[in-house]
Write a protein that holds these residues in place. Structure first.
Motif, PDB file in Angstrom:
ATOM      1  N   SER A   1      -6.828   1.004   7.450  1.00  0.00           N
ATOM      2  CA  SER A   1      -8.024   1.001   6.129  1.00  0.00           C
ATOM      3  C   SER A   1      -7.686   3.000   5.696  1.00  0.00           C
ATOM      4  O   SER A   1      -8.981   2.674   5.348  1.00  0.00           O
ATOM      5  N   ASN A   2      -6.766   3.297   4.734  1.00  0.00           N
ATOM      6  CA  ASN A   2      -6.778   4.328   4.567  1.00  0.00           C
ATOM      7  C   ASN A   2      -6.539   5.386   5.118  1.00  0.00           C
ATOM      8  O   ASN A   2      -7.215   6.491   4.674  1.00  0.00           O
TER       9      ASN A   2
ATOM     10  N   GLN B   1     -14.388  -3.031   3.098  1.00  0.00           N
ATOM     11  CA  GLN B   1     -12.666  -3.485   3.794  1.00  0.00           C
ATOM     12  C   GLN B   1     -13.154  -4.508   3.956  1.00  0.00           C
ATOM     13  O   GLN B   1     -11.604  -5.565   3.472  1.00  0.00           O
TER      14      GLN B   1
ATOM     15  N   PRO C   1     -10.486  -3.247  -1.942  1.00  0.00           N
ATOM     16  CA  PRO C   1     -10.103  -2.191  -2.686  1.00  0.00           C
ATOM     17  C   PRO C   1     -10.708  -0.657  -3.927  1.00  0.00           C
ATOM     18  O   PRO C   1     -10.297  -1.577  -5.369  1.00  0.00           O
TER      19      PRO C   1
ATOM     20  N   GLY D   1     -12.888   1.001   2.299  1.00  0.00           N
ATOM     21  CA  GLY D   1     -12.272   0.900   0.543  1.00  0.00           C
ATOM     22  C   GLY D   1     -12.181   1.460  -0.386  1.00  0.00           C
ATOM     23  O   GLY D   1     -12.100   1.781  -1.866  1.00  0.00           O
TER      24      GLY D   1
ATOM     25  N   ASN E   1       0.823  -1.617   0.109  1.00  0.00           N
ATOM     26  CA  ASN E   1       0.259  -0.178   0.677  1.00  0.00           C
ATOM     27  C   ASN E   1       0.951   1.157   0.185  1.00  0.00           C
ATOM     28  O   ASN E   1       0.164   2.187   0.559  1.00  0.00           O
TER      29      ASN E   1
ATOM     30  N   SER F   1       0.034   0.862  -4.206  1.00  0.00           N
ATOM     31  CA  SER F   1      -0.625   0.857  -4.155  1.00  0.00           C
ATOM     32  C   SER F   1      -1.154   1.423  -5.743  1.00  0.00           C
ATOM     33  O   SER F   1      -0.500   2.649  -6.535  1.00  0.00           O
TER      34      SER F   1
END
Ligand SMILES: Cc1cc2nc3c(=O)[nH]c(=O)nc-3n(C[C@H](O)[C@H](O)[C@H](O)COP(=O)(O)OP(=O)(O)OC[C@H]3O[C@@H](n4cnc5c(N)ncnc54)[C@H](O)[C@@H]3O)c2cc1C
Length: 322
Positions: A134-135, A249, A253, A273, A115, A153
């Motif tokens: 989760s971002n 999630q 994504p 996501g 990521n 990513s």
């Protein structure tokens, strides 16, 4: 010494993420004053990697490896790392690399940072910026092993043209008996549509659509925009849409340039996501829907009125502008 990048292809053609990974590898190589070697599997357009800074392509020409096989691919990539004395290995972010990266990491005793969203902060020590929680946040991660693996990513670093002379060498695959215990026996793939991972635009819909019979307008909007279709988890759990479309999630994504969410409330598990998408447009009849807080543009309205009008306006716009 070189930087090695694994460039994913499908039916011989490189995917968009291959050019992004090659561009990232080229940026790392520049920082380390070295060159980029790519490893590809049964690719037919290897020269195109020269546009993105790759000076050598090792193409595994092996009929038994036309579809992804994590063990055999990891064995061949590990062999290429050794033969090129690569100290940094670049992967893209895909379902395949989720299987590949841990095998490669174990084979090479290499630290792996997934990521990753931008060129390394520094190469000595080797530190990269990656999404975390989760971002919801970022982490700056230092990899201290001799060989480092970086997962880039999708749609974060981008593909950047940087033409260099490229040579292509066909090589044989490396057999790997130890990790060949799992293999894909059947792939059931949606054909003829943009995939969620590669799409620039994603049109996604949720339980607000009331039932699967109402997806015609979602598909029509996606067609007009050349977009992929996606959905929230309950929609795929209810069997209204295929599981491959579920984002969030616990789903896929999405890192598209435009994400249009229709009749989706914006629960935290869904937002996890899609937060890497650049522009988010939300259509919802509830002005208090949480998704509006994460939206760049919002339309408070009934999807059954708004979406047909949007389709009509987009068709008019396309007709007038070619
Ligand atoms: C462990 C766990 C993991 C999860 N993982 C995921 C995941 O990966 N992805 C995911 O999506 N969810 C996930 N969920 C579920 C998540 O919590 C939500 O329940 C789900 O995202 C809600 O889906 P929805 O927005 O489609 O439906 P709802 O919450 O029912 O929302 C429907 C929305 O449509 C709007 N609406 C209704 N009618 C209209 C209309 N006519 N026009 C316009 N808008 C309308 C409503 O105002 C509402 O905001 C997970 C939950 C858990 C507990």
């Amino acid at each position: 010494m070189s930087v090695l990048v694994y460039t994913e292809s499908e039916k011989g053609k490189f995917k968009k993420n291959a050019f992004e990974a090659a561009s990232y590898a080229s940026a790392v190589a520049k920082m380390m004053d070295t060159t980029v070697t790519a490893i590809a599997f049964n690719s037919t357009d290897n020269e195109s990697l020269g546009e993105y800074g790759v000076s050598k392509v090792m193409n595994v020409a092996d009929d038994s490896l036309t579809t992804f096989n994590a063990g055999a691919y990891a064995a061949s990539i590990a062999e290429a790392v050794k033969s090129t004395d690569a100290k940094v290995v670049i992967l893209s972010s895909s379902t395949d690399t989720k299987y590949l990266a841990p095998l490669l990491s174990a084979k090479l005793s290499a630290g792996y940072a997934p990521n990753v969203v931008q060129a390394p902060d520094s190469t000595s020590p080797f530190t990269v910026k990656r999404t975390a929680f989760s971002n919801k946040g970022f982490a700056h991660t230092q990899i201290d092993t001799d060989i480092k693996i970086v997962g880039v990513s999708n749609n974060a670093f981008g593909a950047h043209e940087n033409k260099v002379d490229v040579s292509v060498e066909d090589i044989s695959g490396t057999a790997d008996s130890a990790t060949n215990d799992t293999k894909s026996v059947e792939i059931d793939k949606v054909v003829g549509k943009a995939t969620i991972a590669d799409a620039d635009i994603v049109v996604s819909a949720g339980r607000g659509m009331k039932g699967p019979e109402n997806w015609g307008m979602i598909e029509e909007l996606a067609d007009v925009l050349g977009a992929a279709t996606a959905c929230s988890k309950p929609v795929s759990d209810l069997g209204w849409r295929p599981h491959g479309e579920h984002v969030g999630q616990t789903g896929k994504p999405v890192a598209s340039n435009l994400y249009i969410a229709i009749g989706i409330s914006g629960a935290i598990q869904h937002l996890a996501g899609v937060s890497a998408s650049k522009t988010k447009v939300v259509i919802n009849n509830d002005p208090e829907a949480p998704f509006f807080k994460a939206a760049d543009y919002g339309i408070v309205g009934d999807a059954f009125e708004v979406v047909p009008q949007l389709i009509e306006k987009l068709k008019d716009f396309k007709a007038q502008n070619g």
